[in-house]
Scaffold this active site. Sequence first.
Site, PDB file in Angstrom:
ATOM      1  N   CYS A   3      -6.896  -1.407 -46.050  1.00  0.00           N
ATOM      2  CA  CYS A   3      -6.451  -0.044 -45.731  1.00  0.00           C
ATOM      3  C   CYS A   3      -7.607   0.920 -45.949  1.00  0.00           C
ATOM      4  CB  CYS A   3      -5.284   0.337 -46.635  1.00  0.00           C
ATOM      5  SG  CYS A   3      -4.756   2.052 -46.420  1.00  0.00           S
TER       6      CYS A   3
ATOM      7  N   CYS B  97      -2.146   1.681 -36.367  1.00  0.00           N
ATOM      8  CA  CYS B  97      -3.140   1.590 -37.442  1.00  0.00           C
ATOM      9  C   CYS B  97      -4.531   1.339 -36.865  1.00  0.00           C
ATOM     10  CB  CYS B  97      -2.766   0.456 -38.393  1.00  0.00           C
ATOM     11  SG  CYS B  97      -3.996   0.185 -39.678  1.00  0.00           S
TER      12      CYS B  97
ATOM     13  N   CYS C 244       3.902   1.606 -37.343  1.00  0.00           N
ATOM     14  CA  CYS C 244       2.708   1.722 -38.187  1.00  0.00           C
ATOM     15  C   CYS C 244       1.660   0.690 -37.796  1.00  0.00           C
ATOM     16  CB  CYS C 244       3.080   1.583 -39.659  1.00  0.00           C
ATOM     17  SG  CYS C 244       4.034   0.096 -40.053  1.00  0.00           S
TER      18      CYS C 244
ATOM     19  N   CYS D 244      -0.190   5.947 -40.788  1.00  0.00           N
ATOM     20  CA  CYS D 244       1.067   5.189 -40.849  1.00  0.00           C
ATOM     21  C   CYS D 244       2.124   6.023 -41.560  1.00  0.00           C
ATOM     22  CB  CYS D 244       0.849   3.846 -41.541  1.00  0.00           C
ATOM     23  SG  CYS D 244       0.179   3.980 -43.214  1.00  0.00           S
TER      24      CYS D 244
ATOM     25  N   CYS E  17       0.837  -1.200   0.000  1.00  0.00           N
ATOM     26  CA  CYS E  17       0.000   0.000   0.000  1.00  0.00           C
ATOM     27  C   CYS E  17       0.875   1.254   0.000  1.00  0.00           C
ATOM     28  CB  CYS E  17      -0.908  -0.039   1.222  1.00  0.00           C
ATOM     29  SG  CYS E  17      -2.267   1.078   1.088  1.00  0.00           S
TER      30      CYS E  17
END
Lengths: 437, 464
Positions: free
Chosen positions: A346, A391, A387, A352, A138
């Site tokens: 796509c 995406c 990328c 990208c 904690c």
Amino acid sequence: MADLSIDFVGIKSPNPFWLASAPPTDKAVNVTRAFEAGWGGVVWKTLGEDPPVVNVNGPRYSTLMSQDRRVIGFNNIELISDRPLRTNLDEILRVKRAWPDRAMVVSLMAPVDEAAWRRLLPMTEDAGADGVELNFGCPHGMSERGMGSTVGQIPEYIQLITEWCKHYSRLPVIVKLTPNITDIRQAARAAHAGGADSVSLINTLNSVMGVDLDRMTMIPSTDGAGSHGGYCGPAVKPIALNMVAEIARDAQTRDLPISGIGGISTWRDAAEFIALGCGSVQVCTAAMVYGFKIVEDLCDGLSNFMDQRGYASIEAFRGGAVQTVKDWNALNLNHVEKAVIDQDHCIQCGRCHVVCEDTSHQAITATRDGRRHFEVREEDCVGCNLCVSICPAPGALAMRALASGEIDRRTGERVSGEYANWSMHPDNPMRVAASAD
Amino acid sequence: METPATRSCGLRAGRLSEADYARNFSDAHPLLTRAQAMIEAERCYYCYDAPCIAACPTGIDVPSFIQRIAQDNLRGAARAILEANPLGGMCARVCPTEVLCEEACVRNASEAKPVEIGALQRFAVDGYLAEPGEPLFRRAADTGRRIAVVGGGPAGLACAHGLARRGHAVVLFDARAKLGGLNEYGIAAYKAADAFAQAEVRWLLSIGGIEARSQQMLGRDFTLQSLLDEYDAVFLGLGLAGTNALGVDGEATGEAVRDAVDFIAQLRQAERPAEVPIGRRVVVIGGGMTAVDAAVQSRLLGAEEVTMVYRRGPDTMTASLAERHWAQTHGVTIRYWSAPTAVAQEDGEVAGVRLAATALVDGRLVTTGEEHTIEADMVLKAIGQTYLPEPTGAAIALKGGRILTDANGRTSLARVWAGGDCRYGGRDLTVEAVEHGKRSAVDIDFALSGQEPDAAPELEAAHG
């Protein structure tokens, strides 16, 4: 149907889902509701010595949310149980008697004072607990009083108190670790050395949730001031997975059972913790966001997954991914991947391209023949996966591993198909001849 | 809906209860709530070189304004919109977004549901106008130049705003009592509820430097030559003041056969919709936005049967698919391949519309010889509007019946620019008219100052 039941350091439970020591397990009424909903076990909210602590009466919780107000992160400044010790023990006894098939672990916290632990442990055992969890995690409030994460940050204290607990109790001892350290292995090794039956992790991370810019006050605040709290929820899962994996693959602790905690909200999260070695999993934030019913969906999903993969039991896949976690220096530098854009999937958002152009290796086109068109230039692609990672269109971008013998168009070199890591790399002045693994 | 007060034939005002009128003419698409806007804003992918920007005639930086909504920065969102389109509030309401920005949205590719760009744009602009704070735009230093803008519609307003920002003094002439053009007089009431068109005009004029002169008509109260004598430049945003006639028997049957644009204007200017008389069975002739606005509003005024009649098929109809759905869900029947041949009469009253069935034969529209009649007691004509060249005189070159200009709106006459529907080669869209006015303002400034447009002074206020 897969068997979800577990026997974790001698503690039996019909499924691996335990409610973590936290507000949902503070009282008989909550725990009874949890068992009615189907939770396999609970870790009763941390007991300490009387007099009970006193909580703030302002906000105890706050969250980090997505735009559609899904909780990503969760912060609390609640202390350990603020009810008398006897009240808790009586309720634990009553609930355990009513639900003998469920795991009843009791969380304990006391200063680094042998006498205190000697008092607490027999009482807990008498209340019918199946095991104890030592709260060395904690990070708020209690830590300022020399308990919780203050103990968890000093391996010698972890070992010492674990030894006391093993000495004064026959119950399995689970040591709950704080992530507010630099190397989780030191804490786990200390628990192991002290004779712990298991470690559980992670407890919460120190956090300030934000600043109210109108009032110039940190969030959450009570009467105009706040204090750092403990952070949990989905956002901490990757941190927890790393720490679990570090312990699971450490030579000294690889056989130490682990109860996994940290942002588990779905069956998939739970399966990932199990795949990295956990024998039980603990959940809190998901219950505090959705209520106890979520356990039905966790069990159902895990069961379906196990059936599909042919795993008859939790043990059948526990630790299945541990051996894939390595030091960076053991990674194969001869392995080459390139990003590939599937033009059929796509959606032409171009993200990208712009992130590769701005922040990476300028390896994705924006146009072809004057038209909007995104395509990877393999001669520039270093296989970084940025990328793919950003995406938004499922199936549009993926990584392709170059086959042995294929030419890497970026380097002009043929992929050897041989394993070679940094320790063997020609550019490494310290290289060794033999394989590192 | 309550029982109509009257269902009798012929033109009748007050067909419905007040409650029904209020419901029917309230906002067609209410403002998004903050929660809705936040969730919708999150759907924007913040595309690179975003296709929605290219699809917007005014080139609004859509990803930026949506990102600013998501970041709880409505003022910044409004700045991004109004910088590119000072009539961004009305455009958010009337643009056929399904064939502009939202058609280009990449979300269509993956899930056939674009980001609701129009609704978000309205959220941003309405939110800003509700609490405008410091002005978003301030005028540059006075240039000493004076420009006459004729026509207070979207093109003229956008041009006036652009010129005023650049420090020029603008006198804005309009033939009507109120500024706004079609936004005020030619759009269905439920698209511009709560007098939004006037609220937008007030904001637009608040930049200063624009003197509005209403009820001043070119050719009646002043001439183009008088403007050229008095001002450094003139911008013509005259719109289309003429309407096409059917050229069929019975067309001149009193007030029961009228131009849809007049009907729409009357309804917009009425104190209460209950004052506007409507038939029980209405036929609207035409296939454009005006026809839809007239047809739907006929239904909302209490007409029991409303039929839109269009002489070709759905593919060539200028009303968008969304507009056609809007009409159909409001109980309008659309009848394609039907050309009116006469307005039928009984006892001097309109009794129906006689229609000839049409077909495409070898690419040419022909009548098939079949005829039928739709019963009606009111006919609204929405078969197109025309540019009236007389007020400007013969000095300006036309093409296709409208003013010929270059890309920046320069006409054949020196120091005269034109834009909006009166300009040749457009699609008769509000947003396109705004772009015409905006570009002409840049070009006029360039012509008067000799400064390249990009070298315009810092126009934005330091925001507070």
